[in-house]
Design an enzyme around this catalytic site. Sequence first.
Site, mmCIF file in Angstrom:
data_model
loop_
_atom_site.group_PDB
_atom_site.id
_atom_site.type_symbol
_atom_site.label_atom_id
_atom_site.label_comp_id
_atom_site.label_asym_id
_atom_site.label_seq_id
_atom_site.Cartn_x
_atom_site.Cartn_y
_atom_site.Cartn_z
ATOM 1 N N HIS A 218 -16.382 -3.004 32.053
ATOM 2 C CA HIS A 218 -16.632 -4.225 31.274
ATOM 3 C C HIS A 218 -16.607 -5.487 32.125
ATOM 4 O O HIS A 218 -17.427 -6.383 31.949
ATOM 5 C CB HIS A 218 -15.567 -4.309 30.183
ATOM 6 C CG HIS A 218 -15.786 -5.413 29.191
ATOM 7 N ND1 HIS A 218 -16.968 -5.564 28.499
ATOM 8 C CD2 HIS A 218 -14.968 -6.419 28.773
ATOM 9 C CE1 HIS A 218 -16.878 -6.613 27.690
ATOM 10 N NE2 HIS A 218 -15.683 -7.163 27.850
ATOM 11 N N GLU B 32 -7.320 -13.433 20.315
ATOM 12 C CA GLU B 32 -7.654 -12.160 20.954
ATOM 13 C C GLU B 32 -6.448 -11.617 21.691
ATOM 14 O O GLU B 32 -5.474 -12.345 21.934
ATOM 15 C CB GLU B 32 -8.833 -12.352 21.925
ATOM 16 C CG GLU B 32 -10.143 -12.593 21.197
ATOM 17 C CD GLU B 32 -11.332 -12.725 22.131
ATOM 18 O OE1 GLU B 32 -11.155 -12.664 23.350
ATOM 19 O OE2 GLU B 32 -12.439 -12.902 21.610
ATOM 20 N N ARG C 211 -8.161 -9.225 33.568
ATOM 21 C CA ARG C 211 -8.615 -10.499 33.007
ATOM 22 C C ARG C 211 -8.102 -10.697 31.578
ATOM 23 O O ARG C 211 -8.137 -9.782 30.757
ATOM 24 C CB ARG C 211 -10.148 -10.513 32.968
ATOM 25 C CG ARG C 211 -10.736 -11.728 32.303
ATOM 26 C CD ARG C 211 -12.210 -11.508 32.008
ATOM 27 N NE ARG C 211 -12.412 -10.448 31.052
ATOM 28 C CZ ARG C 211 -13.252 -10.525 30.011
ATOM 29 N NH1 ARG C 211 -13.946 -11.623 29.807
ATOM 30 N NH2 ARG C 211 -13.407 -9.511 29.188
ATOM 31 N N ARG D 259 -5.671 -3.576 26.399
ATOM 32 C CA ARG D 259 -6.930 -2.845 26.608
ATOM 33 C C ARG D 259 -6.822 -1.680 27.586
ATOM 34 O O ARG D 259 -7.374 -0.609 27.350
ATOM 35 C CB ARG D 259 -7.992 -3.799 27.166
ATOM 36 C CG ARG D 259 -8.789 -4.451 26.110
ATOM 37 C CD ARG D 259 -9.885 -5.285 26.726
ATOM 38 N NE ARG D 259 -10.435 -6.123 25.668
ATOM 39 C CZ ARG D 259 -11.307 -7.087 25.861
ATOM 40 N NH1 ARG D 259 -11.728 -7.358 27.080
ATOM 41 N NH2 ARG D 259 -11.770 -7.790 24.852
ATOM 42 N N HIS E 159 -13.425 -1.627 28.921
ATOM 43 C CA HIS E 159 -13.227 -1.864 27.493
ATOM 44 C C HIS E 159 -12.995 -0.499 26.843
ATOM 45 O O HIS E 159 -13.719 0.449 27.146
ATOM 46 C CB HIS E 159 -14.470 -2.541 26.893
ATOM 47 C CG HIS E 159 -14.202 -3.148 25.555
ATOM 48 N ND1 HIS E 159 -14.039 -2.386 24.421
ATOM 49 C CD2 HIS E 159 -14.026 -4.434 25.168
ATOM 50 C CE1 HIS E 159 -13.797 -3.198 23.394
ATOM 51 N NE2 HIS E 159 -13.780 -4.446 23.829
HETATM 52 C C1 LIG Z 1 -20.782 -7.253 25.942
HETATM 53 C C2 LIG Z 1 -19.977 -8.313 26.663
HETATM 54 C C3 LIG Z 1 -19.165 -9.181 25.946
HETATM 55 C C4 LIG Z 1 -18.433 -10.179 26.612
HETATM 56 N N1 LIG Z 1 -17.676 -11.066 25.885
HETATM 57 C C5 LIG Z 1 -17.073 -12.102 26.532
HETATM 58 C C6 LIG Z 1 -16.403 -13.148 25.794
HETATM 59 O O1 LIG Z 1 -16.380 -13.134 24.559
HETATM 60 N N2 LIG Z 1 -15.819 -14.156 26.495
HETATM 61 C C7 LIG Z 1 -15.835 -14.223 27.860
HETATM 62 O O2 LIG Z 1 -15.270 -15.160 28.435
HETATM 63 N N3 LIG Z 1 -16.467 -13.257 28.570
HETATM 64 C C8 LIG Z 1 -17.090 -12.217 27.949
HETATM 65 N N4 LIG Z 1 -17.744 -11.269 28.684
HETATM 66 C C9 LIG Z 1 -17.805 -11.425 30.165
HETATM 67 C C10 LIG Z 1 -18.788 -12.536 30.531
HETATM 68 O O3 LIG Z 1 -19.902 -12.469 29.677
HETATM 69 C C11 LIG Z 1 -19.254 -12.412 31.979
HETATM 70 O O4 LIG Z 1 -18.167 -12.244 32.837
HETATM 71 C C12 LIG Z 1 -19.999 -13.690 32.413
HETATM 72 O O5 LIG Z 1 -20.999 -13.985 31.480
HETATM 73 C C13 LIG Z 1 -20.613 -13.520 33.795
HETATM 74 O O6 LIG Z 1 -21.430 -14.644 34.038
HETATM 75 P P1 LIG Z 1 -22.183 -14.806 35.426
HETATM 76 O O7 LIG Z 1 -22.945 -16.086 35.340
HETATM 77 O O8 LIG Z 1 -21.242 -14.620 36.533
HETATM 78 O O9 LIG Z 1 -23.208 -13.548 35.488
HETATM 79 P P2 LIG Z 1 -24.392 -13.115 34.505
HETATM 80 O O10 LIG Z 1 -24.374 -13.851 33.230
HETATM 81 O O11 LIG Z 1 -24.362 -11.624 34.414
HETATM 82 O O12 LIG Z 1 -25.715 -13.551 35.292
HETATM 83 C C14 LIG Z 1 -26.119 -12.876 36.468
HETATM 84 C C15 LIG Z 1 -27.487 -13.402 36.898
HETATM 85 O O13 LIG Z 1 -27.771 -12.945 38.227
HETATM 86 C C16 LIG Z 1 -29.122 -12.497 38.313
HETATM 87 N N5 LIG Z 1 -29.203 -11.549 39.442
HETATM 88 C C17 LIG Z 1 -28.368 -10.508 39.739
HETATM 89 N N6 LIG Z 1 -28.729 -9.927 40.897
HETATM 90 C C18 LIG Z 1 -29.830 -10.608 41.351
HETATM 91 C C19 LIG Z 1 -30.663 -10.470 42.509
HETATM 92 N N7 LIG Z 1 -30.426 -9.543 43.456
HETATM 93 N N8 LIG Z 1 -31.709 -11.319 42.660
HETATM 94 C C20 LIG Z 1 -31.960 -12.285 41.719
HETATM 95 N N9 LIG Z 1 -31.186 -12.464 40.609
HETATM 96 C C21 LIG Z 1 -30.134 -11.637 40.439
HETATM 97 C C22 LIG Z 1 -29.397 -11.903 36.940
HETATM 98 O O14 LIG Z 1 -30.788 -11.878 36.712
HETATM 99 C C23 LIG Z 1 -28.665 -12.938 36.049
HETATM 100 O O15 LIG Z 1 -29.506 -14.056 35.853
HETATM 101 C C24 LIG Z 1 -18.485 -10.266 28.036
HETATM 102 C C25 LIG Z 1 -19.293 -9.387 28.754
HETATM 103 C C26 LIG Z 1 -20.044 -8.427 28.083
HETATM 104 C C27 LIG Z 1 -20.922 -7.513 28.896
#
Ligand SMILES: Cc1cc2nc3c(=O)[nH]c(=O)nc-3n(C[C@H](O)[C@H](O)[C@H](O)COP(=O)(O)OP(=O)(O)OC[C@H]3O[C@@H](n4cnc5c(N)ncnc54)[C@H](O)[C@@H]3O)c2cc1C
Length: 483
Positions: free
Chosen positions: A333, A113, A368, A276, A229
């Site tokens: 993104h 990538e 990032r 990007r 993005h």
């Molecule tokens: C389309 C897309 C493609 C991507 N592709 C990649 C990739 O290929 N590789 C990579 O490394 N990263 C990628 N990313 C980025 C990566 O997916 C995210 O940065 C990462 O998954 C974030 O994980 P997290 O656990 O911090 O949050 P999340 O997975 O977003 O989880 C957040 C959680 O918090 C909960 N929550 C939020 N607020 C509250 C509240 N007030 N009360 C109770 N619960 C709450 C939600 O319900 C959820 O369960 C991508 C992102 C997107 C959107």
Amino acid sequence: MSTSSPIIIVGGGIAGLATALAAAPAPVLLLTRAPGAKGAASAMAQGGIAAALDTGDTPQAHAHDTVVAGSQHNDPAVVDLLTQSAADAVHWLQSIGVAFDSNPDGRLQFGREGGHDRPRIVHAGGDATGAKVMEALVAKARASSHITRRAGVEVDGVLLRDGRVCGIAMINADGQREEIAGRAVVLATGGIGGLFAQTSNPPDADGSGLAIALAAGAALRDVEFVQFHPTALALPGLHSLPLITEALRGAGATLRDSKGRSLMQGVHPLGDLAPRDIVARQVWKANQAGGAVLDAHTVGAAFLHKFPTVFQACMDHGIDPRVQPIPVTPAAHFHMGGVAVDADSRTSVEGLYAVGEVACNGVHGANRLASNSLLEGVVFGRRLGAQLQQLSNPAETDATTSAQRHRESLSAVELEALRGLMMQFMGPLRTRAGLAEGLQECAAFAEAGWQGELAQELLRAAQRRTVSLGAHFLADQSEQLIS
Ligand SMILES: Cc1cc2nc3c(=O)[nH]c(=O)nc-3n(C[C@H](O)[C@H](O)[C@H](O)COP(=O)(O)OP(=O)(O)OC[C@H]3O[C@@H](n4cnc5c(N)ncnc54)[C@H](O)[C@@H]3O)c2cc1C
């Protein structure tokens, strides 16, 4: 508080689940808005997870690429921690059942990538990495007796005792206000794309964890750095948009303006495959001037089997990408900034921790590197869980106060207006004058709801950074970089 008061984790994405699993056997209460992987950005990740696993690759080379992408704004010690722990993180995911794609000889397949100097990205189910990883993590959490899950809740504050966080306040699944004591509180609530008019994130990524941290008096860091993005499918009136993968440009698709002229020719030596942020600014400018499209007709018949996700998203909206140009727009993104934490995910408030996209430990710098964020969730989540497992209950007293998000939520109409404001003034192309105007317009939203207050914090941070760096681009300070 009973002797068995749990570690409370808010958020069930990759970061929250990795923390919860590593905290065993300490009791964990996992709180999420939606059940399972629903609403988590983690389940939407496509590209994969970066790790120096291939012959000849090293954590140092991975760290170098991370720091170059981050405009040297990264914390080098935290970057080393990430890249040196990456192989172990992938092996751990395999041990809980993630089947990363491999060649017939059993060796892992590595994708390449933007920003990586070699193929380094492990993936699962082709472009379904996030879904596969979350499937395994959710199954493991369900089978783990130390984890209690409660979904359908909205956490909106923390409880404090003598300046230390000792629980959370929330609206439970029955719509009732509830307070729960905990020996530690971990925010793992994801990003802030939901505060922008166009985003690749799920709407749940609305910065609620940041707002809770602010209310608790925790320091934020680098919140002006938002990655856009360059190519989401432009669907007027829609907020959360499907991504049009960079790999299409790798396969020969080109970006064009409304008159059919190339957007990237002469702008950067890598043309359509430029970094990007540079591509995002060109697409943004073209959209202001009439429109931007991705011409992918050269991909032809291979479209369906090579890019099935994009093909389906286009067809669902009446666009046949084999013969019709795909309208594209930049979309918020990833948030590099967040709640300020150290390498152990400790915030500036005792008892409060943050991990994953909501946190900022300096690993991503000002931008990032692709596929480093799922990795961040696993590495720092497991590290945090292992530490919390050792934590004993603090001494009991009754003097608890609560620190809740300061205000109500904005109405749907107000939120839509705020998202438009953020996209216009805090988007891929900012100006000093625009940030000042944005702040002025934001004042009314900040009075009306917590999302407005949070947006104000982001705008203020952007205003304080008077020189372009990474994803923070001031057009009136460095116009020469985009022409
Ligand atoms: C389309 C897309 C493609 C991507 N592709 C990649 C990739 O290929 N590789 C990579 O490394 N990263 C990628 N990313 C980025 C990566 O997916 C995210 O940065 C990462 O998954 C974030 O994980 P997290 O656990 O911090 O949050 P999340 O997975 O977003 O989880 C957040 C959680 O918090 C909960 N929550 C939020 N607020 C509250 C509240 N007030 N009360 C109770 N619960 C709450 C939600 O319900 C959820 O369960 C991508 C992102 C997107 C959107």
